[in-house]
Design a protein around this motif. Structure first.
Motif: not given
Length: 638
Positions: A376-377, A382-383, A446-448, A592-593
């Motif tokens: 889930d984007g 954050d990659k 980073d987690f919102e 890579e991402r």
């Protein structure tokens, strides 16, 4: 959750090597090329032998005829013509033994609707047979066979012209013409925008400016940019001809779309496929909670001449009966009892159960399927959080536990497209298990939204799917030191929740696909770049969206925009070698991402079961979305 580390080692441990098992069993194992030789129509072999035997005699007769008087030659010619006519008539009569019978199929649950432009879950036995498509495409042969069209021409880089087969009718008698074809293609974008999300991949028409009915039987596509894949796209069942009048009079509203001038257009679907919607070889006789029954339509159009897979006077088989059988054990029992004509995806550990069964045949194919896990984007924007998941998964442990005859690594493009697929070493440079690195990346991310728990969401119905979901949850949980669980629901609910547009999904990871079987349409997009594409499933299913109301995070929007630019460039490149370079760059960018999705190791081989009475079903194409489109298959009940 499984808390015993030996569980996965015990679960599907191979008791014997694949080689020793196959040598010791009665199951047929063959390479893709050998399968065709082993399952061909005996009549075809007899015809070939007859031609080889008679050719020298015919040559001698022709040589002798050149020395005969003219009258003798004329008489001989008349005799030969009469003989040829008799032989042709006999040949027509010879296929009478192929006609009739009922094809017996199965599916796990009722369909979620049958409109070819919306979903493709548990409905292809209807959409492939009740509707007409422009043509079929067989990737292993690189062959197009004409159905609803008799020809097409790429006039220039941005103009494609179709010639529609004359005298076609919808099942209610309405004509199939250029207006109907243009309407059928245009409505796909309308449905996509109004419905919010569909299974139809919009990359098949994003390059189109408009579809035009230029005369009664000529439809022209006008494109904004070139497309390397357009002609193969049009073989998909999404591009079926549907009756505009039936949609207008009997369709159900699926919503509105905003047009360029700001007005709203109401869009209608035909999820029940009312009578007259289609023009295919079969009509719906029954559709209920027990399954579907299709019966041959006597007024189906002729194919003259008939291309590969078609029959001039329509399909040989009279009816298709599809039973709903949710349980894998019940499907297997029905197949072994001789009540089904095909049994998809045989578990390798159960091959011995099919030994000595004369009424069934088990065939081996290269496994081209995907087992995927989407993210889930909204939560993993954050990659570094996605890269942590990539390194938290135990790939070799997965192969050892769930791939009894071996597994392989697969990148964003299927290994069945070797001209575009990455090498094993390239994929392994990203897909490797390193719990320490995973935790470092996780802690730095980073987690919102708080991330103290991960739910792996999947469709229920297949025991292996549940085992895959459990393995994902356990492997990631142990590597990251986080609580995990799984949630399994019926496939209709799964599809709806997977495609629901929301800033945050009600799951973290989406597991789908078994990776035990599967083919390819021949297109990189279908095999399976669409799962990473922000214009496709990357948007709707995995929330790697460009819509600011759904995905306000600028890093997702920026990366998505960059990827779309790369994808559009390769879609317009018609040189295979130049395109391969672009696709290589795209795949490395994705890995890579760790963008959107990742491919879990699929099996190296797959096994499918067919009844011995099913003939000319073209096994090499069975896994390539061609399968039920072959009208020349027949049932040998002798």
């Amino acid at each position: 959750m499984r808390d015993n580390e030996n569980y996965w080692k015990r679960l599907r441990r191979r008791p014997v090597s694949r080689r020793s098992f196959l040598v010791g069993s009665g199951v047929t194992a063959a390479g893709a090329a050998a399968i065709l030789a082993g399952c061909g129509d005996d009549d075809d072999d007899d015809d070939a032998a007859a031609v080889a035997t008679e050719a020298p005699a015919a040559t001698q007769a022709a040589a002798a005829a050149t020395e005969a008087p003219a009258a003798t030659q004329a008489a001989a010619a008349a005799t030969e013509a009469a003989a040829a006519a008799t032989e042709a008539a006999a040949a027509v009569e010879d296929d009478s033994h192929k006609r009739g019978g009922t094809l017996r199929l199965w599916k796990t649950t009722e369909d979620a609707g049958m409109d070819p432009g919306i979903f493709h879950v548990n409905n292809t036995e209807v959409t492939h047979a009740v509707l007409t498509q422009p043509y079929t495409y067989q990737p292993s042969k690189n062959v197009f066979s004409r159905d609803g069209v008799v020809g097409w021409e790429q006039v220039d880089a941005t103009t494609l012209v179709w010639s529609i087969r004359p005298e076609m009718k919808f099942h209610n008698g309405d004509p199939v013409d250029a207006e109907a074809m243009a309407f059928s293609f245009q409505r796909l974008d309308d449905l996509y925008e109004a419905h919010g999300a569909t299974h139809t991949t919009n990359t098949g028409w994003l390059y189109v400016d408009h579809f035009e009915a230029t005369d009664e039987l000529t439809m022209t596509e006008h494109w904004k940019t070139p497309s390397a894949d357009a002609q193969v796209y049009r073989s998909r069942h999404y591009y079926s001809f549907v009756n505009p009048r039936v949609v207008a009079e009997q369709g159900e509203s699926v919503g509105f779309r905003t047009l360029a001038d700001g007005t709203e257009k109401e869009v209608f679907g035909i999820q029940d496929l009312p009578h007259g919607s289609g023009s295919g070889p079969y009509t719906i006789a029954r559709r209920d909670a027990t399954g579907t029954r299709l019966e041959r339509w006597p007024d189906y159009h002729k194919h003259t001449p008939a291309d590969d897979g078609f029959v001039e006077d329509g399909p040989y088989i009279d009816a298709w009966e599809t039973r709903i059988i949710p349980e894998a054990a019940s499907r297997k029992a029905a197949f072994l009892a001789g009540d089904l004509d095909q049994y998809d995806d045989v578990d390798p550990l159960e091959l011995a159960d099919f030994e000595g069964q004369d009424h069934v045949q088990i065939l081996e194919f290269p496994a081209g399927g995907f087992a995927l896990c989407g993210m889930d984007g909204g939560k993993f924007h954050d990659k570094r959080s996605r890269q942590a998941l990539q390194k938290a998964f135990d790939y070799e442990g997965f192969i050892n536990a769930l791939r009894p005859f071996g597994g392989t690594y697969q990148g964003p493009i299927s290994r069945l497209l070797p001209q575009y697929a990455l090498s094993q070493d390239e994929i392994r440079s990203y897909y490797y298990h390193d719990p320490q690195q995973a935790r470092q990346l996780w802690e730095a991310a980073d987690f919102e939204y708080p991330m103290d728990h991960i739910t792996v969401f999947m469709g229920a119905g297949n025991p292996l799917q549940l085992q895959i979901g459990e393995f994902i949850a356990q492997s990631i949980g142990e590597s990251l030191g986080i609580e995990t669980d799984i949630e399994a629901v019926d496939v209709t609910t799964w599809a709806a929740r997977a495609l629901e547009r929301a800033q945050v999904k009600d799951w973290e990871l989406l597991a789908y696909g078994l990776g035990t079987s599967g083919g390819t349409t021949g297109l990189p997009n279908d095999s399976a770049l669409i799962n990473f594409d922000p214009r496709g499933y990357g948007n709707s299913a995995f929330n790697h969206s460009l819509y600011e109301d759904l995905m306000p995070r600028k890093e997702i929007i920026e990366d998505g925009t960059e990827l779309i630019g790369m994808l559009e460039k390769q879609e317009q490149e018609v040189d295979v070698e130049a395109r391969a370079v672009l696709l290589n760059e795209i795949q490395h960018w994705i890995l890579e991402r760790h963008w959107c999705n990742w491919s879990l190791p699929p099996s190296t081989v797959s096994f499918y079961g067919f009844s011995s009475r099913l003939q000319d079903f073209e096994p090499n194409e069975w896994l390539n979305l061609y399968r039920l489109r072959r009208e020349s298959m027949w049932l040998d009940d002798a």
